[in-house]
Scaffold this active site. Structure first.
Site, PDB file in Angstrom:
ATOM      1  N   GLU A  67       0.957  -1.268   0.216  1.00  0.00           N
ATOM      2  CA  GLU A  67      -0.132  -0.146  -0.034  1.00  0.00           C
ATOM      3  C   GLU A  67       0.930   1.429  -0.146  1.00  0.00           C
ATOM      4  OE1 GLU A  67      -1.183   3.297   0.804  1.00  0.00           O
ATOM      5  OE2 GLU A  67      -2.086   2.454   2.861  1.00  0.00           O
TER       6      GLU A  67
ATOM      7  N   CYS B  90      -2.461   8.554   3.503  1.00  0.00           N
ATOM      8  CA  CYS B  90      -2.382   7.910   2.302  1.00  0.00           C
ATOM      9  C   CYS B  90      -3.568   8.367   1.413  1.00  0.00           C
ATOM     10  CB  CYS B  90      -1.917   6.570   2.256  1.00  0.00           C
ATOM     11  SG  CYS B  90      -2.967   5.579   3.060  1.00  0.00           S
TER      12      CYS B  90
END
Length: 483
Positions: A255, A289
């Site tokens: 990720e 993020c």
């Protein structure tokens, strides 16, 4: 000082015990809200890592988790959840001081960590294989098995919850796990070892190591003893890990961040958009993020949205996280300097700084809530992840143009659609290149909804039932009944 930090040092949790750093080495941890030293973390090196790898392998070979009755494994995870809540007050105070986030956000992070263990504790006995019909002469079935030893490298923006997000399904599946904490704020994550210890997780099944990524992290992912790698962090670091994983052919889950866009149509609820903007880019000082890093607005309402966004940014109260302000510092002076450099680049490219765009004149690492307007889709600030309290607003004229701009980066983590038109929301959501799409509320969803990206945002999924299948491998067994 908390009980865990009674002597100012957070130790490594290895094989069910607490270990000093190699040769007494420590990592100095700052309070971003004051730029002052907060505490130290024992720095793991080759010796500590070797102990963790050996104990993890031995635990897995013994079947401490893999051979445990699945329902018992589930109950163990529920015990961990209870123990996380028992340390949450102490842990939130530590996390607030070492990461800069608000005290309430730090408390929420421990609560979320507990919820991950409850969620995966509830499904530990539901990882089911299947029977495959091959005719009367065969019995064929597939089963799921744990990988073995899972190496998990955790980022600094949400260290406790992201660690739990990966650790809980890993344990539920029966893996042994080594967690490498972020060097900028490792202490609250180290405290999770106390919850594991009190929940009587078998020694060696989980280790939590404090170390520097380029040193400890690199050695961890390059080890032949590792059977799976889980990483959340920057693209360059992820690429380096994948190169190491290629040498050992180790399955990996990545990720890697994003540059996510909200597409705002002319019929959008602007009040709802502003609420999403506040949480989407200013929560945790934009160090998320999946932040709302870009806002694409239909030209007919563009000026109004920019004006409202500026008013929002200018009205946020900054302060130390212990005060629960609306705006908090970024993690470090290095991060502050990176934001500053990117904003300067944007200004040279013709971007208009409509709000903020400067360091705040106070002790600590504070960047003013920033609105960048008239941002060309090709501008560097619209293409690179800033990872700070900065959003870029860009006008569009048509739906097709908006989709093209939204999809026009190397990332593809999340996206958003703001409209009252149900048909449009479905249509646009399907065309957006992202692993998750929010409609009319940024960060809609929860721990049960799959999360992950495409492109340079990574691959694989965390959260939800889908995440479990990243932590197991399929084995098929075919039995001939002939003769």
């Amino acid at each position: 000082m908390s009980e865990f930090l009674s002597d100012g040092l957070a130790r490594n949790y290895v094989a069910g015990s607490w270990a000093e750093g190699d040769r007494g080495a420590v990592i100095a941890v700052e309070d971003p809200g004051t730029a002052e030293h907060f505490a130290d973390a024992a720095q793991a090196g080759e010796v500590t890592l070797a102990n963790a790898l050996e104990s993890a392998r031995q635990s897995f070979e013994r079947g401490d988790l893999a051979d445990m009755q699945p329902s018992a494994r589930g109950r163990m995870l529920l015990r961990v959840a209870r123990e996380i809540r028992a340390i949450a007050a102490e842990g939130a105070d530590i996390l607030c001081r070492e990461s800069g986030k608000t005290l309430s956000a730090a408390r929420d992070e421990f609560e979320e960590a507990a919820l991950y263990f409850e969620y995966y504790g509830g499904v530990a006995d539901k990882i089911e294989g299947k029977s495959i019909p091959l005719g009367s002469d065969y019995v064929d079935y597939s089963v799921f098995e744990p990988h073995g030893v899972s190496a998990q490298i955790v980022p600094w923006n949400f260290p406790v919850s992201i660690a739990a997000r990966s650790l809980a399904p890993s344990m539920a599946a029966g893996n042994s796990t080594i967690v490498k904490s972020p060097e900028l704020d490792p202490i609250a994550l180290a405290l999770l070892g106390k919850a594991l210890e009190r929940a009587e997780v078998p020694a060696g099944a989980v280790s939590i190591l404090n170390g520097v990524g380029g040193d400890l992290g690199a050695c961890l992912v390059a080890s032949s003893e590792i059977d799976q790698i889980v990483f959340t962090g920057s693209v360059p670091t992820g690429q380096a890990i994948l190169r190491a994983a290629a040498e050992t052919v180790t399955p990996s889950l990545m990720e890697l961040g994003g540059k996510s866009a909200a597409v705002v149509f002319k019929d959008a609820d602007i009040d709802g958009l502003m609420a999403s903007l506040q949480s989407g880019i200013f929560f945790n000082a934009g160090q998320v993020c999946s932040a709302m890093a870009r806002v694409l607005v239909h030209r007919s309402i563009y000026d109004d949205v920019v004006e409202r966004a500026v008013s929002l940014a200018d009205g946020l109260r900054a302060g130390h996280g212990m005060e629960n302000p609306e705006h908090t510092p970024v993690i470090s002076d290095l991060q502050l300097s990176r934001i500053e450099a990117l904003i300067a680049t944007g200004e040279r490219e013709g971007v208009r700084v409509a709000a903020g765009g400067v360091r705040l004149d106070r002790k600590g690492y504070y960047w003013a809530p920033t609105i960048l307007a008239d941002v060309a889709p090709s501008a560097r600030v619209a293409q690179e992840e800033i990872f700070g309290p900065v959003t870029c607003i860009t006008p569009f004229d048509t739906e097709a143009e908006a989709i093209a701009i939204a999809n026009g980066t190397e990332f593809g983590l999340v996206a958003g659609v703001f409209t009252r038109d149900l048909s449009r929301s479905h249509r646009v959501a399907r065309k957006l290149r992202a692993g998750q799409v929010f409609v009319n509320e940024w960060f809609a969803g929860g721990i049960s909804t799959p999360f992950g990206g495409v492109g340079k945002s990574g691959f694989g999924r965390e959260k939800g039932l889908e995440a479990l299948y990243n932590y197991v491998r399929t084995k098929n067994i075919a039995i001939s009944l002939k003769g």
